[in-house]
Scaffold this active site. Sequence first.
Site, mmCIF file in Angstrom:
data_model
loop_
_atom_site.group_PDB
_atom_site.id
_atom_site.type_symbol
_atom_site.label_atom_id
_atom_site.label_comp_id
_atom_site.label_asym_id
_atom_site.label_seq_id
_atom_site.Cartn_x
_atom_site.Cartn_y
_atom_site.Cartn_z
ATOM 1 N N GLN A 45 8.023 -5.787 -10.484
ATOM 2 C CA GLN A 45 7.050 -6.356 -9.550
ATOM 3 C C GLN A 45 5.655 -5.796 -9.801
ATOM 4 O O GLN A 45 4.716 -6.546 -10.024
ATOM 5 C CB GLN A 45 7.443 -6.106 -8.099
ATOM 6 C CG GLN A 45 6.454 -6.756 -7.136
ATOM 7 C CD GLN A 45 6.667 -6.374 -5.694
ATOM 8 O OE1 GLN A 45 7.268 -5.360 -5.388
ATOM 9 N NE2 GLN A 45 6.157 -7.189 -4.795
ATOM 10 N N HIS A 46 5.502 -4.478 -9.754
ATOM 11 C CA HIS A 46 4.171 -3.881 -9.881
ATOM 12 C C HIS A 46 3.929 -3.230 -11.228
ATOM 13 O O HIS A 46 2.799 -2.931 -11.571
ATOM 14 C CB HIS A 46 3.934 -2.870 -8.767
ATOM 15 C CG HIS A 46 3.814 -3.508 -7.424
ATOM 16 N ND1 HIS A 46 2.821 -4.396 -7.105
ATOM 17 C CD2 HIS A 46 4.589 -3.410 -6.325
ATOM 18 C CE1 HIS A 46 2.980 -4.805 -5.861
ATOM 19 N NE2 HIS A 46 4.050 -4.236 -5.361
ATOM 20 N N GLY A 47 4.993 -2.988 -11.980
ATOM 21 C CA GLY A 47 4.823 -2.420 -13.306
ATOM 22 C C GLY A 47 4.401 -3.503 -14.283
ATOM 23 O O GLY A 47 4.114 -4.637 -13.913
#
Length: 144
Positions: A45-47
């Site tokens: 998701q955020h990586g």
Amino acid sequence: MRINTVKEKWDRGDVTFGAWLSIPSSFSAEVMAHQGFDWVCIDMQHGVIDYQVALTMLQAIGATETIPIVRVPWNEPGIIGKVLDAGAMGVIIPMVNSVEEAKQAVAACRYFPQGSRSFGPTRAATTREVTTSAGRTNRSRASR
């Protein structure tokens, strides 16, 4: 079949310890999986990790006793099924903001009749026993 030891511990009310991976590297995943954590989570998701790299990371983690978990980018059945088919033994599904969205997330993880996931374990079928028995397979996933 590989036992989901994290789910067993959660069912007993035990605490588990894990690590978070946001660097797209099978080598870092392998190193972290050998550190004694109960689980290692691949953050899609955020990586900066996409599916192709997540697959190689799942392969590296799968060579250890550490349970592989993936945080998918969003509550979408396609990517949820793909990471489970690739070998994730649990998923973290973000952006679940209602009862209906929670039901959709759970359905994406489970086979009929408890869910809507299609059967196609791809890599998971080559690395551990996979059954078409919906009840048995549904219980092996960490879906909380």
